[in-house]
Design an enzyme around this catalytic site. Structure first.
Site, PDB file in Angstrom:
ATOM      1  CG  ASP A 139      -4.380  -1.587   0.599  1.00 16.93           C
ATOM      2  OD1 ASP A 139      -3.444  -2.240   1.093  1.00 16.93           O
ATOM      3  OD2 ASP A 139      -4.511  -0.359   0.739  1.00 16.93           O
ATOM      4  CB  SER A 152      -0.961  -0.037   1.189  1.00 15.49           C
ATOM      5  OG  SER A 152      -2.022   0.872   1.029  1.00 15.49           O
TER       6      SER A 152
END
Length: 269
Positions: free
Chosen positions: A159, A61
């Site tokens: 993510d 991320s």
């Protein structure tokens, strides 16, 4: 040849797997605040003489942005000047478009990122030497409900933090591994404490598999936690991010000096 743990799948064949490295970096997630934190710590470590930009780096991320920027010789200012999308954002490709402002179509073999396949729910480790970094950071940062999934090589991803805040279990074999974890410890209150406990367990498991190596986790202190607060959307606040960066830099420099001193003592012994 050095290899990752058998349970970790790698999409592509990163050059960093070819041999054991003296240092490997792992950068965790945490929104734009996480980018500032990981970039600040990395800059501080570099000031102390640790070759973070030349180390194989795994990003999750926010951490994927820092790993990519460092590999390409970019600074935190290059990332801080990028536009921050208002969340929730629905337009497909919005993160990749922003990332291309900094990374263009660059690839880099020292970068890998974690992302979760939307179809299977399994984590993939994507090779920055095979795919454009802009696409990889967009995939790794696509927080469900806040940012749209991104497609890489025909697969849709969300993510990587949906699997692990850092994916430290996928860290590359190295003499020393440094894990920079924005969401562990005092940040985000109870959520951060839980994340920190889980990461400590992951670090212990990695250490058990690599007893000859050293592994360190760096996480925000109380002062940074006060700036960020406990609301998850505060992680997307550019002003908080800029306030965190110099504190993270100082923390990284202190850690770097400590690591260097410990290494010198072992060498002398």
């Amino acid at each position: 040849m050095a290899r990752r743990h058998a349970r970790v799948g790698v999409d592509g064949h990163p050059a960093l797997l070819e041999h054991r490295h003296p240092l490997a970096m792992v950068y965790g997630g945490g929104g734009v605040v996480g980018i500032a934190y990981t970039a600040g710590v990395a800059a501080g470590l570099a000031t102390a003489g640790l070759p973070v930009a030349a180390a194989p780096s795994l990003g999750t991320s926010a951490g994927s942005w820092t790993a990519s920027a460092l590999a390409l010789g970019l600074s935190y200012d290059d990332l801080a000047d990028l536009p921050v999308p208002t969340v929730p954002a629905r337009r497909p490709g919005i993160l990749a478009d922003i990332a291309r402002l900094a990374f263009g179509e660059a690839t880099h073999p020292l970068v890998s990122v974690s992302a979760v396949s939307l179809r299977s729910g399994r984590r993939h480790i994507l090779d920055g030497g095979t795919y454009p970094l802009a696409d990889l950071v967009a995939a790794s940062s696509a927080v469900p409900g806040l940012l749209p999934p991104h497609r890489v090589a025909g697969r849709w991803y969300v993510d990587g933090g949906m699997w692990s805040a850092t994916s430290v279990d996928a860290a590359d074999e190295a003499d020393r591994v440094i894990v920079v974890a924005p969401l562990a410890g005092r940040v985000m209150g109870a959520m951060g404490r839980i994340a920190g406990a889980l990461l400590q367990r992951e670090l212990g498991q990695w250490q058990d598999r690599h007893p000859e190596a050293s592994i360190h986790m760096i996480r925000p202190n109380r002062e940074m936690a006060t700036i960020v607060g406990v609301r998850p959307l505060a992680l997307f606040d550019p002003d908080r991010a800029r306030a965190v960066y110099p504190l993270a830099y100082e923390q990284g420099a202190r850690w770097g000096e400590g690591i260097a001193t410990a290494s010198d003592r072992r060498s002398a012994g």
